[in-house]
Design a protein around this motif. Sequence first.
Motif, PDB file in Angstrom:
ATOM      1  N   CYS A   1     -21.677   1.130 -30.490  1.00 37.54           N
ATOM      2  CA  CYS A   1     -23.018   1.354 -31.054  1.00 37.54           C
ATOM      3  C   CYS A   1     -23.825   2.324 -30.197  1.00 37.54           C
ATOM      4  O   CYS A   1     -24.575   3.153 -30.733  1.00 37.54           O
ATOM      5  CB  CYS A   1     -23.762   0.032 -31.191  1.00 37.54           C
ATOM      6  SG  CYS A   1     -23.108  -1.035 -32.488  1.00 37.54           S
ATOM      7  N   TRP A   2     -23.674   2.234 -28.899  1.00 34.51           N
ATOM      8  CA  TRP A   2     -24.390   3.155 -28.016  1.00 34.51           C
ATOM      9  C   TRP A   2     -23.929   4.600 -28.199  1.00 34.51           C
ATOM     10  O   TRP A   2     -24.655   5.532 -27.885  1.00 34.51           O
ATOM     11  CB  TRP A   2     -24.207   2.754 -26.566  1.00 34.51           C
ATOM     12  CG  TRP A   2     -25.165   1.706 -26.090  1.00 34.51           C
ATOM     13  CD1 TRP A   2     -26.261   1.230 -26.737  1.00 34.51           C
ATOM     14  CD2 TRP A   2     -25.101   1.012 -24.856  1.00 34.51           C
ATOM     15  NE1 TRP A   2     -26.882   0.272 -25.991  1.00 34.51           N
ATOM     16  CE2 TRP A   2     -26.189   0.120 -24.817  1.00 34.51           C
ATOM     17  CE3 TRP A   2     -24.234   1.048 -23.775  1.00 34.51           C
ATOM     18  CZ2 TRP A   2     -26.437  -0.711 -23.743  1.00 34.51           C
ATOM     19  CZ3 TRP A   2     -24.479   0.209 -22.701  1.00 34.51           C
ATOM     20  CH2 TRP A   2     -25.570  -0.662 -22.685  1.00 34.51           C
ATOM     21  N   SER A   3     -22.744   4.779 -28.710  1.00 30.87           N
ATOM     22  CA  SER A   3     -22.220   6.136 -28.896  1.00 30.87           C
ATOM     23  C   SER A   3     -22.668   6.748 -30.225  1.00 30.87           C
ATOM     24  O   SER A   3     -22.239   7.841 -30.577  1.00 30.87           O
ATOM     25  CB  SER A   3     -20.692   6.130 -28.811  1.00 30.87           C
ATOM     26  OG  SER A   3     -20.139   5.446 -29.915  1.00 30.87           O
ATOM     27  N   ARG A   4     -23.564   6.070 -30.941  1.00 29.18           N
ATOM     28  CA  ARG A   4     -23.951   6.522 -32.279  1.00 29.18           C
ATOM     29  C   ARG A   4     -24.588   7.905 -32.307  1.00 29.18           C
ATOM     30  O   ARG A   4     -24.394   8.656 -33.249  1.00 29.18           O
ATOM     31  CB  ARG A   4     -24.845   5.494 -32.964  1.00 29.18           C
ATOM     32  CG  ARG A   4     -26.202   5.272 -32.334  1.00 29.18           C
ATOM     33  CD  ARG A   4     -26.916   4.092 -32.997  1.00 29.18           C
ATOM     34  NE  ARG A   4     -28.211   3.818 -32.410  1.00 29.18           N
ATOM     35  CZ  ARG A   4     -28.438   2.966 -31.427  1.00 29.18           C
ATOM     36  NH1 ARG A   4     -27.426   2.299 -30.889  1.00 29.18           N
ATOM     37  NH2 ARG A   4     -29.652   2.764 -30.964  1.00 29.18           N
ATOM     38  N   GLU A   5     -25.340   8.248 -31.270  1.00 29.26           N
ATOM     39  CA  GLU A   5     -25.950   9.583 -31.248  1.00 29.26           C
ATOM     40  C   GLU A   5     -24.941  10.655 -30.846  1.00 29.26           C
ATOM     41  O   GLU A   5     -24.997  11.775 -31.325  1.00 29.26           O
ATOM     42  CB  GLU A   5     -27.159   9.605 -30.319  1.00 29.26           C
ATOM     43  CG  GLU A   5     -28.348   8.861 -30.916  1.00 29.26           C
ATOM     44  CD  GLU A   5     -29.601   9.002 -30.081  1.00 29.26           C
ATOM     45  OE1 GLU A   5     -29.679   9.903 -29.224  1.00 29.26           O
ATOM     46  OE2 GLU A   5     -30.519   8.185 -30.290  1.00 29.26           O
TER      47      GLU A   5
ATOM     48  N   GLY B   1     -21.925  10.116 -33.815  1.00 23.64           N
ATOM     49  CA  GLY B   1     -22.363  10.043 -35.211  1.00 23.64           C
ATOM     50  C   GLY B   1     -21.648   8.928 -35.944  1.00 23.64           C
ATOM     51  O   GLY B   1     -21.528   7.810 -35.445  1.00 23.64           O
ATOM     52  N   THR B   2     -21.127   9.240 -37.128  1.00 25.40           N
ATOM     53  CA  THR B   2     -20.484   8.210 -37.945  1.00 25.40           C
ATOM     54  C   THR B   2     -19.193   7.678 -37.337  1.00 25.40           C
ATOM     55  O   THR B   2     -18.721   6.613 -37.721  1.00 25.40           O
ATOM     56  CB  THR B   2     -20.200   8.740 -39.370  1.00 25.40           C
ATOM     57  OG1 THR B   2     -19.419   9.915 -39.269  1.00 25.40           O
ATOM     58  CG2 THR B   2     -21.488   9.008 -40.122  1.00 25.40           C
TER      59      THR B   2
ATOM     60  N   SER C   1     -18.950   6.443 -34.539  1.00 25.47           N
ATOM     61  CA  SER C   1     -19.266   5.200 -33.832  1.00 25.47           C
ATOM     62  C   SER C   1     -19.109   4.000 -34.768  1.00 25.47           C
ATOM     63  O   SER C   1     -18.692   2.925 -34.337  1.00 25.47           O
ATOM     64  CB  SER C   1     -20.665   5.240 -33.220  1.00 25.47           C
ATOM     65  OG  SER C   1     -21.659   5.211 -34.216  1.00 25.47           O
ATOM     66  N   ALA C   2     -19.415   4.178 -36.049  1.00 25.11           N
ATOM     67  CA  ALA C   2     -19.209   3.104 -37.029  1.00 25.11           C
ATOM     68  C   ALA C   2     -17.719   2.766 -37.127  1.00 25.11           C
ATOM     69  O   ALA C   2     -17.341   1.588 -37.264  1.00 25.11           O
ATOM     70  CB  ALA C   2     -19.759   3.501 -38.386  1.00 25.11           C
TER      71      ALA C   2
END
Length: 169
Positions: A41-45, A48-49, A51-52
């Motif tokens: 979740c922390w890697s979401r930026e 991007g997607t 991380s999902a």
Amino acid sequence: MTFEKRLSKLFQLDDTTWMRHANPLSVWTRYSVLPFIILACWSRETLGTWSAFLVMLSVLWMFLNPLIFSKPKSTKNWASKSVLGERIYLNRDKLEIPLHHRTKLYHLLHLLSLLGVGICIYAIIYYSVWAALLGIALTYLSKSWFLDRMVWLYEDMKESDEKFKSWEY
């Protein structure tokens, strides 16, 4: 039917998969799920997607974990007995468990674990390392304490039923 029993049906635990989950490798590697989800979740930026995708892999790992390990060579260890005790505890609506195990402590430990998960969610939203560490520690300490009580339950119950006794080898 207890909440935990419904959850075990979600994980599709039968006699064979319970014994696979009693493999100490299964027990110890499940502790990796929460940190992996937080990191994903922390890697979401950054990712991007993607991380999902990593979150989904972590959740998949949580569901596959009890299924992929082999039956342990021995169940005479803390990790295996914690799973065997949990198996007994799930059936407490049909089994007579000792009075000293019918306590609110188990509910409190589940609530503390949920509080830890809530703190982890806060950590994910606000990228807080300290909150993540606190949440993981609270979740895992309460879960480990619960598992320790399950070892005690198994030790108390194994002599009461030949099936339970046969789980230890």
